[in-house]
Design an enzyme around this catalytic site. Structure first.
Site, short mmCIF file in Angstrom:
data_model
loop_
_atom_site.label_atom_id
_atom_site.label_comp_id
_atom_site.label_asym_id
_atom_site.label_seq_id
_atom_site.Cartn_x
_atom_site.Cartn_y
_atom_site.Cartn_z
N GLU A 175 0.83 5.43 -1.81
CA GLU A 175 0.19 4.11 -1.86
C GLU A 175 0.01 3.63 -3.30
OE1 GLU A 175 -3.33 4.41 0.67
OE2 GLU A 175 -2.10 3.92 2.41
N GLU A 380 2.56 6.56 7.61
CA GLU A 380 1.16 6.68 8.04
C GLU A 380 0.87 5.58 9.03
OE1 GLU A 380 -2.01 6.90 5.15
OE2 GLU A 380 -0.78 8.10 3.79
C1 BGP Z 1 -4.35 5.98 3.48
C2 BGP Z 1 -4.23 7.22 2.66
C3 BGP Z 1 -4.53 8.47 3.37
C4 BGP Z 1 -5.45 8.37 4.53
C5 BGP Z 1 -5.41 7.08 5.30
C6 BGP Z 1 -6.54 6.85 6.27
O1 BGP Z 1 -4.71 4.93 2.70
O2 BGP Z 1 -2.94 7.36 2.09
O3 BGP Z 1 -4.81 9.45 2.41
O4 BGP Z 1 -6.63 8.99 4.42
O5 BGP Z 1 -5.31 5.98 4.48
O6 BGP Z 1 -7.68 6.43 5.59
P1 BGP Z 1 -9.10 7.02 5.86
O7 BGP Z 1 -8.97 8.47 5.62
O8 BGP Z 1 -9.99 6.37 4.89
O9 BGP Z 1 -9.41 6.68 7.26
#
Ligand code: BGP
Length: 482
Positions: A175, A380
């Site tokens: 990201e 993701e």
């Molecule tokens: C993305 C990241 C991850 C992950 C995901 C979910 O932005 O790359 O590392 O954690 O989001 O976010 P969260 O864990 O805050 O729910």
């Protein structure tokens, strides 16, 4: 058949959120080892001193460090073709500026990759996922300093050579656009900070903060481009991608003011991709930086050429939600804020306020593919939700199945539209620590991990209903979604 024959079905994780073993095997301290747990209403804190009074979720996380064999066997049981994980930079270079790597760190990842290969699973390796050695932040100023480019390249060269026969798919930075948006100041940038809460997406940045973010991002662009060139020299078969936080942004109304604003805000998706895929800053950069208060990016001789040479092989992104935007302050207040925008009356949101929009994924895939025309990968996606464990350790997570089913259907539509989609790795295939809140309670997994927000629990792994469902999806190559 809609999904291509070799479609890469799998799941995604990141070291600081699931590995644990934070001070074992010669590992050094990462910036994220200094970040406390929070909740949806309490921000996570960065503390310079690691105090036993605080709970730092990366320290144990879900203990993949000791349980990787069991976890990879569970992924294999679901039929994963690919497993996305990230390297803890400090496991290999404990401080970040050493010449020689830590052998025990290298051995750990070798064992993990060999375990994946045993089941015919391709590792997809994020070289840096919200993780930078604490020493590089303190001593050099993190990614604000150009020195980090060389340290990162030394790290890349080491792992590219070490794992050249085990790993084909690489992502340079997770990201990367989050650095520009602010959440990355501490996490991905390691831009030095005194003890302070993590910034949220909606906070208003000072000119100096913005300046630093763009400068640090430029250093990551150069580092990424050099890594692509180096990786291809070490193994021409490597497929090296960028990774961008994706999201669809719609105008709240058909008022042209809103439409133009939405078009500009969609640049959060494009700015980094334009540099990493096309090899140059986009045409709108000059005006955009001027309007941010006159930001300028320091470049050195040769940077322009490096960016041109080191373009990526594929584009990957995360996708969780869409949002709306409006130029009308009153409408904004009336609609209520959600993460990064305005509430969309046609959509429902998760318990954490993330608006669920499967069609937005088809929309974004088309927008991105139309712009870049290189293979795409959704690395993701998923629903962060509270799970209830019933007698016999069963978890009926039909809401997660519904979420993923609808997103998979829209990926299929995008493929039918003509998008070249390589794979899908839903986030947190095994429950892990949330990055934004530091909680365990916000779960994404097909596999439940018995651990609560306070760190209590057996760490046992239990299969959720979604585990059996995803197994069927993979076995049928996306045909059986019921
Ligand atoms: C993305 C990241 C991850 C992950 C995901 C979910 O932005 O790359 O590392 O954690 O989001 O976010 P969260 O864990 O805050 O729910």
């Amino acid at each position: 058949m809609s999904f291509p024959k070799n479609f890469l079905w799998g799941g995604a994780t990141a070291a600081n959120q699931f590995e644990g073993g934070w001070n074992e095997g010669g590992k050094g301290e990462s910036v994220c080892d200094h970040i406390t747990a929070g909740t949806v209403s309490t921000p996570r804190y960065f503390t310079n001193v690691i105090s036993s009074e605080n709970n730092y979720p990366s320290h144990e996380a879900i203990d993949f460090y000791h349980r990787y064999k069991e976890d990879i066997a569970l992924f294999a049981e679901m039929g994963f073709k690919v497993f996305r994980l990230s390297l803890n930079w400090t496991r290999i270079f404990p401080k970040g500026d050493e010449d020689k790597p830590n052998q025990k760190g290298l051995d750990f990842y070798r064992a993990v990759f060999e375990e994946c290969k045993k089941y015919g699973m391709e590792p997809l390796v994020t070289i840096s996922h919200y993780e930078i050695p604490y020493h590089l932040m303190k001593q050099y100023g993190g990614w604000l300093s150009r020195d980090c480019i060389d340290f990162y390249l030394n790290f890349c060269e080491t792992v590219f050579k070490e794992y050249k026969d085990l790993v084909t798919y690489w992502l340079t930075f997770n990201e990367i656009n989050c650095m520009v948006m602010g959440v990355g100041d501490i996490l991905s940038g390691g831009i030095p900070s005194e003890d302070s809460p993590l910034q949220d997406f909606n906070s208003v940045a000072t000119k100096e903060q913005k300046q630093n973010r763009f400068q640090a991002t430029h250093h990551q662009f150069v580092a990424s481009a050099k890594a692509v060139v180096l990786g291809h020299e070490i193994n021409p078969e490597f497929k090296i991608g960028c990774m961008v936080a994706g999201g669809a942004i719609y105008p709240y109304t058909c008022n042209p003011e809103d439409v133009v604003l939405a078009q500009q805000e969609m640049r959060m998706n494009y700015f980094c991709g334009d540099v990493q895929v096309r090899g140059e800053y986009p045409y709108y950069t000059k005006r955009m930086l001027e309007e941010m208060g006159g930001i300028s990016i320091d470049m050195e001789d040769g940077d322009v050429e490096v960016l041109k040479q080191g373009t990526v092989d594929f584009y990957s992104f995360s996708y969780y939600m869409s949002t709306c935007t409006t130029a009308d302050e009153e409408a904004k207040k009336a609609s209520g804020n959600v993460i990064m925008g305005v509430k969309n009356p046609y959509l429902k949101a998760s318990d954490w306020g993330w608006q669920i929009d499967p069609k937005g994924l088809r929309y974004l895939l088309n927008e991105l593919y139309g712009r870049y025309q290189i293979p795409m990968m959704v690395v993701e996606n998923g629903l962060g939700a509270v799970d209830v464990v019933e007698a016999g350790n069963v978890i009926h997570d039909s809401y997660r199945i519904d979420y993923l089913r609808e997103h998979i259907k829209q990926m299929e539509e995008a493929i039918k539209d003509g998008v070249d989609l390589m794979g899908f790795t839903p986030w947190g295939c095994i429950d892990l620590v949330s990055i934004s809140t530091g909680e365990m309670k916000k779960r994404y997994g097909f596999i439940y991990v018995d651990k609560d927000n306070e760190g209590n629990g057996s760490l046992d792994r239990w299969r959720k209903d979604s585990f059996y469902w995803y197994k069927k999806v993979i076995a049928s190559n996306g045909k059986d979604l019921d």
